[in-house]
Motif scaffolding. Structure first.
Motif, PDB file in Angstrom:
ATOM      1  N   LEU A  18     -10.424 -45.394 -33.072  1.00  0.00           N
ATOM      2  CA  LEU A  18     -10.840 -46.740 -32.686  1.00  0.00           C
ATOM      3  C   LEU A  18     -11.989 -46.702 -31.683  1.00  0.00           C
ATOM      4  O   LEU A  18     -12.953 -47.466 -31.785  1.00  0.00           O
ATOM      5  CB  LEU A  18      -9.649 -47.499 -32.092  1.00  0.00           C
ATOM      6  N   SER A  21     -15.184 -45.726 -33.472  1.00  0.00           N
ATOM      7  CA  SER A  21     -15.751 -46.846 -34.221  1.00  0.00           C
ATOM      8  C   SER A  21     -16.429 -47.839 -33.287  1.00  0.00           C
ATOM      9  O   SER A  21     -17.522 -48.345 -33.582  1.00  0.00           O
ATOM     10  CB  SER A  21     -14.658 -47.549 -35.036  1.00  0.00           C
ATOM     11  N   ALA A  22     -15.791 -48.133 -32.152  1.00  0.00           N
ATOM     12  CA  ALA A  22     -16.398 -49.057 -31.186  1.00  0.00           C
ATOM     13  C   ALA A  22     -17.700 -48.495 -30.636  1.00  0.00           C
ATOM     14  O   ALA A  22     -18.687 -49.221 -30.491  1.00  0.00           O
ATOM     15  CB  ALA A  22     -15.408 -49.336 -30.056  1.00  0.00           C
ATOM     16  N   SER A  25     -20.339 -48.593 -33.386  1.00  0.00           N
ATOM     17  CA  SER A  25     -20.767 -49.956 -33.711  1.00  0.00           C
ATOM     18  C   SER A  25     -21.747 -50.515 -32.687  1.00  0.00           C
ATOM     19  O   SER A  25     -22.536 -51.413 -32.999  1.00  0.00           O
ATOM     20  CB  SER A  25     -19.552 -50.873 -33.801  1.00  0.00           C
ATOM     21  N   THR A 232     -14.511 -52.293 -36.356  1.00  0.00           N
ATOM     22  CA  THR A 232     -14.131 -52.693 -34.994  1.00  0.00           C
ATOM     23  C   THR A 232     -13.737 -54.156 -34.941  1.00  0.00           C
ATOM     24  O   THR A 232     -12.754 -54.531 -34.282  1.00  0.00           O
ATOM     25  CB  THR A 232     -15.303 -52.431 -34.035  1.00  0.00           C
TER      26      THR A 232
END
Length: 260
Positions: A18, A21-22, A25, A232
């Motif tokens: 996670l 991905s954040a 992004s 996200t």
């Protein structure tokens, strides 16, 4: 001390995808910013407001339907005696052993026959059906954990069985309700295969289908940064709900899934 280190290691292991991905992004060629999210919501094959509305509609119908049927079913299995009770309960749980992907085509034909094919309502009914075995199991155990005297006192005071359920029992099984509702939301929000099979119109696509649609961009030009932004974006509601409801979720799971 060892237990805390192990818990921290597991937390890092689960949070790493996670966080990655954040980070991906928000990363741009010149640094960090919201450019990837802008492309996510403005590109032709990105997420649009109708996709979010469709997902919220499916989630609302799925959560509401699951809570309604699972509460009534769990109350019946947990509090009443009737012929074939155990056999019916085992038959309900047996649905868990059937891979839902194997019957989606049959459900597609059934929904077309009743006029609900390519509709958000039809998709929600399918998701509710696959949520019910676990949800009824949870709610049955939640009701069984409530002292019988609490319900009997309500009946003595003049309540019917339904009145005792709505006025007394629902408050006592609130953690179980939150657990069931949270599972139903997470499933319906992140479900991909069922919407892919049951929805044909692009204006009825959910957020998950819109995000996957970015993965199949034309000429192989995939915007991976915007794709990470989509991942996200989809994870944020799930994380927020879990953080807000985690105490009730743990209580409901402990009192329901670990009983009997």
């Amino acid at each position: 001390m060892t237990r805390r280190i192990s818990a921290a290691a597991l937390a890092i292991l689960f949070l790493f995808p996670l966080l990655w991905s954040a980070w991906a992004s928000a990363r741009t060629p010149t640094g960090f910013g919201m450019e990837n999210y802008r492309r996510l919501f403005t590109s032709d094959n990105g997420i649009r407001a109708e996709h979010v509305l469709n997902s919220l509609t499916v989630c609302t119908l799925t959560v509401g339907g699951t809570l309604l049927v699972a509460t009534l079913g769990g109350y019946a299995f947990g509090r009443f005696q009737f012929p074939g009770k155990n056999a019916l309960f085992l038959l309900t749980l047996a649905i868990l052993m059937v891979p839902y992907a194997t019957i989606l085509i049959a459900l597609y034909v059934l929904l077309e026959w009743i006029g609900l094919q390519d509709s958000l309502l039809g998709l929600s009914l399918v998701l509710i059906m696959f949520q019910l075995p676990f949800s009824i199991f949870m709610m049955r155990n939640a009701f069984e954990a409530i002292p019988q005297e609490l319900e009997e006192s309500a009946l003595i005071d003049g309540c019917t069985s339904f009145g005792a359920l709505t006025r007394i029992m629902l408050h006592a099984v609130r953690p179980g309700l939150i657990t069931v509702g949270l599972f139903a939301f997470l499933t319906s929000w992140s479900e991909f295969f069922a919407p892919l099979i049951l929805l044909n119109s692009t204006d009825k696509f959910t957020v998950m289908l819109a995000v996957v649609n970015m993965r199949t961009a034309s000429f192989g030009a995939i915007d991976y940064a915007a794709l990470e932004a989509g991942v996200t974006f989809m994870a944020v509601p799930c994380l927020l709900l879990f953080l807000v409801l985690q105490r009730s979720y743990v209580r409901g799971f402990m009192s329901g899934a670990l009983r009997g």
